[in-house]
Design a protein around this motif. Sequence first.
Motif, short mmCIF file in Angstrom:
data_model
loop_
_atom_site.label_atom_id
_atom_site.label_comp_id
_atom_site.label_asym_id
_atom_site.label_seq_id
_atom_site.Cartn_x
_atom_site.Cartn_y
_atom_site.Cartn_z
N SER A 42 0.83 -1.21 0.00
CA SER A 42 0.00 0.00 0.00
C SER A 42 0.86 1.25 0.00
O SER A 42 0.52 2.26 -0.63
CB SER A 42 -0.91 0.02 1.22
OG SER A 42 -1.72 -1.13 1.23
N LEU A 45 1.79 2.14 -3.48
CA LEU A 45 0.71 2.80 -4.23
C LEU A 45 0.48 4.23 -3.73
O LEU A 45 0.27 5.15 -4.54
CB LEU A 45 -0.59 2.00 -4.12
CG LEU A 45 -0.66 0.67 -4.85
CD1 LEU A 45 -2.10 0.20 -4.96
CD2 LEU A 45 -0.05 0.76 -6.24
N SER A 49 0.54 7.76 -5.82
CA SER A 49 -0.59 8.68 -5.94
C SER A 49 -0.36 10.01 -5.22
O SER A 49 -1.26 10.83 -5.16
CB SER A 49 -1.87 8.02 -5.46
OG SER A 49 -1.72 7.61 -4.14
N ILE A 79 -3.49 9.45 -13.14
CA ILE A 79 -3.42 8.23 -12.34
C ILE A 79 -4.59 8.25 -11.35
O ILE A 79 -4.76 9.22 -10.62
CB ILE A 79 -2.10 8.15 -11.54
CG1 ILE A 79 -0.91 8.18 -12.48
CG2 ILE A 79 -2.09 6.88 -10.67
CD1 ILE A 79 0.43 8.13 -11.78
N SER A 80 -5.38 7.20 -11.37
CA SER A 80 -6.49 7.15 -10.43
C SER A 80 -6.27 5.98 -9.50
O SER A 80 -6.00 4.87 -9.95
CB SER A 80 -7.79 6.99 -11.19
OG SER A 80 -8.86 7.25 -10.33
N GLN A 81 -6.35 6.23 -8.21
CA GLN A 81 -6.13 5.15 -7.26
C GLN A 81 -7.41 4.71 -6.58
O GLN A 81 -8.21 5.54 -6.14
CB GLN A 81 -5.12 5.54 -6.19
CG GLN A 81 -4.86 4.34 -5.27
CD GLN A 81 -3.77 4.56 -4.25
OE1 GLN A 81 -3.09 5.57 -4.23
NE2 GLN A 81 -3.61 3.58 -3.38
N PRO A 83 -8.06 3.03 -3.33
CA PRO A 83 -7.27 2.64 -2.17
C PRO A 83 -7.87 1.45 -1.43
O PRO A 83 -9.00 1.05 -1.70
CB PRO A 83 -7.30 3.88 -1.29
CG PRO A 83 -8.59 4.54 -1.63
CD PRO A 83 -8.89 4.20 -3.06
N THR A 158 -4.58 2.38 -10.32
CA THR A 158 -3.94 1.52 -9.33
C THR A 158 -5.02 1.07 -8.36
O THR A 158 -5.86 1.86 -7.95
CB THR A 158 -2.82 2.25 -8.57
OG1 THR A 158 -3.42 3.23 -7.71
CG2 THR A 158 -1.85 2.93 -9.51
N ASP A 160 -5.75 -1.14 -4.78
CA ASP A 160 -5.19 -1.78 -3.60
C ASP A 160 -6.14 -2.88 -3.10
O ASP A 160 -7.22 -2.57 -2.61
CB ASP A 160 -4.94 -0.74 -2.51
CG ASP A 160 -3.95 -1.23 -1.46
OD1 ASP A 160 -3.71 -2.46 -1.44
OD2 ASP A 160 -3.45 -0.41 -0.69
N MET B 189 -7.55 12.38 -3.84
CA MET B 189 -7.05 11.36 -4.76
C MET B 189 -7.90 11.29 -6.02
O MET B 189 -7.47 10.76 -7.04
CB MET B 189 -7.00 10.00 -4.07
CG MET B 189 -5.76 9.85 -3.20
SD MET B 189 -5.94 8.57 -1.98
CE MET B 189 -5.50 7.17 -2.89
#
Lengths: 248, 305
Positions: A42, A45, A49, A79-81, A83, A158, A160, B189
């Motif tokens: 994590s 990542l 981000s 970039i989209s995460q 989480p 990305t 997680d 984010m």
Amino acid sequence: MLLSVENITVHYSRLPALRGVSVSVDEGEIVCIVGPNGAGKSTTLLSISGVLNPTEGLITFDGMKINGMSAEAVARAGISQVPEGRHVFTTLNVEENLRIGTSIRKDRGDIEKDFKRVLEIFPVLAERRRQAAGKLSGGEQQMLVIGRALLTSPRLMTIDEPSLGLAPNLVDRVYETLLELRNDRGLTLLIVEQSSERALKAADRIYVLRSGEIQLEGKAADLRDGEKVRQAYFGFVDGAAHEGEVAF
Amino acid sequence: MDYIIQTAISAISFGSFYALGALGIGLLFSVLRLINFAHGDFITIGGFALIIPSSAVVATVSIGGFHPILLIVCIVAIVIALAVMSYFFVFQHAQTSSPATMMIVSFALGYTLQNVIIMIYGGRPKAVNIFPELTGPVQLSDGVSVQLLQLVIIAVTWILLIALVIFLKRTRVGIQMRAAAEDFRMARMLGVNGKYVIALAFILSGGLAGIMSLLFVTQTGVLTFRMGVPIMLFFFIATVIGGMGSLVGAVVGGYSVGIVSVVLSAVLPDELRGFRDACVFILVIVILLARPQGIVLTKAAKERV
């Protein structure tokens, strides 16, 4: 190369959580990072981000240096995460959650088109459009956060632990969707997984991360039998692992 | 019966005022985890902005003498500017600190503002008369007469509440603000501009404070450099018993505190009336012992990154 993480070191207060980690992702690839709890997956990542700032190393996205940029700037860069733990906005309804994904976009016409497409990919979200996201089941919430991340129109997504807390058939469904997104829309994916079996099935390439360091990297096709991955994952070879009884 | 109606209107009017104050604090707390103790002093500054800066005993109105609409716009704009500046020059730099640190910073800002007022205007109270037509009584029925201002406060509060709800539910930035209030990191984010959302919360909170300056000064007719402090205490209590971080809670808390205060003044025997505030605070303690999370439950203050 779309994303390149070179030799990053990340500290939590003074303890190093990552030591010289390098990961790269090519356009259109599915790359998985696997490793046990606390390995630093994590953290990797979150560094990409922009939530965490590596003390050393370089992260570039499409040739642009992104470490040191704020989380929202990284999101704008493409970039989209998704989480760990999903993080739906529980008090917002499903549609509002999805709309947050469009915050960075100005192309109003395309937003509506993408919005419809996401509802087609995840019909359950269309049914529950007006419901508070906190009332959705775990699987539905996972669909929602993936849909929300898609609406940022990312070049790299990305994720997680997409399988965390989901029933096995739902996990299959999530991975099917991710594969479809890659195949149909050319989405590039960097996925963190605890289950190396799952990762070997889904990924083009995998990295094994343990104790903050990359232990092994390679094409998933070359590692399919799982033996090398198992060794790298646990750091030793033991009898139980040989028998293939350990479901990790 | 007439007395009951009069008391009820007075209670709702008081409650409305407290609800507006609690809302101003709640807005900032929800996105920034900041309990802004300078909020009361923002209200004070809005009042002092009505008169010409001087330490003379008799106040001379400046903005206070403008056409009513221009007057309202000017005062609200001044307090909004103050609130936004307080973010960029002060709170932004403490943003990553703990909520306790930010609260102490807000105390420091509040005391600084009070002392700036003393330096410019002197420490003596000043009489200011704005909107005198609002302080007169209106006859609602044969026996019932209330101050017009009380009805204005109720009306203004509800207009602002409805406008705020529409803003938060219907507009893009409003939805972003609610998302940021719930999970600031996740919102960022997804590309929500954190600074912009927080600045917007300061604008809304400052706007509410500006309107409250006008209502408060119209009511009291007096400016003192500490006038924001006691009301701030009530706003704070209202946000706490309503449930920190919930805007609905802030409104409920504001009305609870206001209504309880007025009802206590009405029912307490004469010799206890001076202890009204003490009685209110005892009730607050009792409420918090029974329901420490406040009336409206929200996610507790979260770690911020």
